[in-house]
Design a protein around this motif. Structure first.
Motif, PDB file in Angstrom:
ATOM      1  N   UNK A 112       0.782  -1.179   0.123  1.00  0.00           N
ATOM      2  CA  UNK A 112      -0.085  -0.038  -0.112  1.00  0.00           C
ATOM      3  C   UNK A 112       0.959   1.305   0.120  1.00  0.00           C
ATOM      4  N   UNK A 113       2.079   1.209   0.757  1.00  0.00           N
ATOM      5  CA  UNK A 113       2.723   2.455   0.909  1.00  0.00           C
ATOM      6  C   UNK A 113       3.457   2.787  -0.296  1.00  0.00           C
ATOM      7  N   UNK A 114       3.766   1.498  -1.020  1.00  0.00           N
ATOM      8  CA  UNK A 114       4.599   2.032  -2.419  1.00  0.00           C
ATOM      9  C   UNK A 114       3.654   2.224  -3.609  1.00  0.00           C
ATOM     10  N   UNK A 115       2.323   2.325  -3.395  1.00  0.00           N
ATOM     11  CA  UNK A 115       1.336   2.941  -4.300  1.00  0.00           C
ATOM     12  C   UNK A 115       1.341   4.468  -4.332  1.00  0.00           C
ATOM     13  N   UNK A 116       1.999   4.914  -3.407  1.00  0.00           N
ATOM     14  CA  UNK A 116       2.170   6.450  -3.079  1.00  0.00           C
ATOM     15  C   UNK A 116       3.419   6.880  -4.176  1.00  0.00           C
ATOM     16  N   UNK A 117       4.025   6.188  -4.672  1.00  0.00           N
ATOM     17  CA  UNK A 117       4.942   6.618  -5.908  1.00  0.00           C
ATOM     18  C   UNK A 117       4.274   6.532  -7.137  1.00  0.00           C
ATOM     19  N   UNK A 118       3.063   6.006  -7.387  1.00  0.00           N
ATOM     20  CA  UNK A 118       2.376   5.871  -8.795  1.00  0.00           C
ATOM     21  C   UNK A 118       1.660   7.457  -8.982  1.00  0.00           C
ATOM     22  N   UNK A 119       1.590   7.938  -9.810  1.00  0.00           N
ATOM     23  CA  UNK A 119       0.996   9.177 -10.371  1.00  0.00           C
ATOM     24  C   UNK A 119      -0.011   8.759 -11.220  1.00  0.00           C
ATOM     25  N   UNK A 120      -1.201   8.717 -11.166  1.00  0.00           N
ATOM     26  CA  UNK A 120      -2.483   8.670 -11.977  1.00  0.00           C
ATOM     27  C   UNK A 120      -2.630   9.915 -12.872  1.00  0.00           C
ATOM     28  N   UNK A 121      -1.913  10.181 -13.986  1.00  0.00           N
ATOM     29  CA  UNK A 121      -2.104  11.183 -14.577  1.00  0.00           C
ATOM     30  C   UNK A 121      -3.417  11.442 -15.378  1.00  0.00           C
TER      31      UNK A 121
END
Length: 504
Positions: free
Chosen positions: A495-504
């Protein structure tokens, strides 16, 4: 890169159209559900020892690892007139899967059952892999979350019904026992039913959904040419990378062999799958270098080239997938033993308490699949309100807390509440990563990258099968409930690693 304004806009599909294109996944999951719930039982009926079952099963994930990128690559390059681009693979896979489901429960020897597992898993993968790319082909980005969420719904529904089918047939009077070495009628009828359901569901999607033609995809700015080839990796780079991976794999294998030869408590032999897998990847890179012919290279070289140039979003999602699926396999492998030991105080698989808990775990697993099917409809709402990465993060945290709660709950009935969180995470894992991924992929390579993305499901499965036993035995002192907690922590890390993803 933004598309020129002269390009056509991909139309939004109706809810009925999205349902039609997703029904096939009900058949796929129906077959997977029967396989997951009953194949070990078939192996044991035919004389396999408990210790040999993981080795018999290992063919399944390795088959997916090899087949999915190949099918993805070929489906990217395919256009068969009115049959389309992805649908030929849906039908081909379903036909062979149906044959395997008919034959599987009627085999008379263990070796034949192992072959049937390979055939069944390979055929299911042929049908399943293009389905993820199918959503990317057919839906505009604004509807892809809904499309993958609809797949989650049918996956959950198929898993629940197929898992319960032998139990239901037994209640209806079908024999659930047979002579030694013979598969019970309840399993045979379940597999035949699965064959019919698989073919029917796939055929429904194939005949109710029309794919966009290459000309239409070009008008949307999604492809230039079906058979376009663009190899970016020089032959020398293939060689250099291959040598490094090959040496690393061989060195790890040698260390493992030396340790097991000189240690009274050797490590699990399954670890060779990881070390030799690393070496095999090196050999594949070297082979790609040998076959390299510029932009006239083979499909194998294209796939290896694509592996060397993963989109940035895919790399970030790969980490999320790794920790997510590691947690799921910890749960699938150890829930029965963990709850039997933690709540019933037994580790004896022949005891009544252990088997009663095993039956309850079946109910819990059915429950989380049911919750996943229902909560799938919540995903598009949350994604619209927040974003896809935030929605996935919330779901993964809910699943992580659900698994960690196993440690604190003392009444088995309350574990149904834990399954709500696990079901929410499961629903999101089946939908949100793919919804985020499709936006970052070149449309002309949607299939092959979806196949490569499967690596980050299979690799943690193999890793879990090899190191969780070591961790449970040496770090947790045999307390498998701690392994379940580790799975919960792994979901929260994901879950914490999803913070690295930008949903453009």
């Amino acid at each position: 890169m933004s598309a020129p304004s002269s390009l056509a806009t991909k139309p939004r599909l109706s809810l009925a159209q999205i349902i039609n294109m997703s029904v096939g996944f009900f058949g796929i999951q129906f077959a997977f559900g029967l396989q997951n719930a009953n194949v070990s039982r078939i192996f044991q009926t035919l004389g396999a020892s408990v210790e040999s079952i993981p080795v018999l099963w290992i063919a399944a994930p390795i088959t997916g690892l090899l087949i999915q990128p190949l099918i993805g690559h070929f489906s990217d390059k395919t256009w068969l007139g009115k049959w389309g681009r992805r649908r030929p693979y849906f039908m081909l896979g379903s036909i062979f899967a149906a044959l395997a489901l008919f034959i599987f429960p009627n085999v008379g020897g263990l070796w034949m059952a192992a072959i049937m597992l390979w055939m069944l898993d390979a055929a299911i993968n042929v049908s399943m892999e293009p389905f993820r790319a199918f959503v990317g082909d057919m839906l505009p980005d604004s509807q892809r979350t809904t499309g993958f969420a609809m797949q989650s719904f049918f996956i959950g529904l198929g898993a629940v019904i197929s898992s319960l089918l032998p139990y239901i047939l037994t209640k209806l009077g079908v024999a659930n026992e047979a002579a030694e070495g013979v598969i019970p009628d309840s399993i045979k009828i379940s597999f035949v039913t699965g064959a019919v359901v698989f073919l029917t569901a796939i055929a429904y999607t194939v005949f109710t959904t029309k794919e966009y033609s290459p000309q239409q995809l070009k008008s949307f700015g999604e492809i230039d040419a079906i058979n376009e080839v663009n190899i970016k990796t020089p032959a020398k780079k293939f060689y250099n990378k291959g040598i490094w991976w090959l040496v690393a794999g061989l060195v790890l294998s040698a260390i493992l062999y030396y340790n097991n030869l000189n240690n009274e408590q050797p490590l699990e032999k399954e670890l060779y799958i990881l070390s030799l897998g690393i070496a095999a990847f090196g050999l594949f890179q070297i082979l790609a270098g040998l076959l390299h012919r510029g932009n006239k290279s083979s499909g194998f070289v294209e796939i290896m080239d694509d592996l060397n140039f993963l989109p940035d979003t895919m790399k970030k999602l790969a980490v999320v997938q790794f920790f997510s699926w590691f947690a799921l396999f910890a749960m699938w492998i150890y829930t029965t033993s963990a709850l039997s030991q933690h709540l019933s105080g037994t580790t004896d698989p022949t005891s009544k308490a252990y088997n009663d808990m095993g039956n309850w775990v079946g109910v819990l697993f059915g429950a989380y699949n049911l919750f996943a099917a229902v909560l799938a409809f919540l995903l598009p709402v949350l994604a619209k309100k927040f974003s896809r990465p935030v929605t996935h993060m919330i779901a993964l945290i809910a699943g992580g807390l659900g698994l960690i709660s196993f440690y604190f709950i003392k009444n088995e009935d309350w574990l149904l509440l834990s399954m709500v969180g696990v079901g929410f995470a499961w629903s999101s894992i089946l939908a949100m990563p793919y919804a985020m991924l499709t936006k970052s992929l070149p449309p002309q390579k949607m299939g092959v990258y979806m196949g490569i993305f499967n690596f980050f499901i299979v690799i943690p499965q193999i890793l879990a099968a090899t190191i969780l036993g070591v961790l449970t035995k040496h770090m947790f002192g045999g307390n498998t409930i701690d392994t379940i907690v580790l799975g919960g922590v792994s979901l929260i890390v994901a879950a914490l690693f999803t913070l690295r993803i930008k949903d453009k």
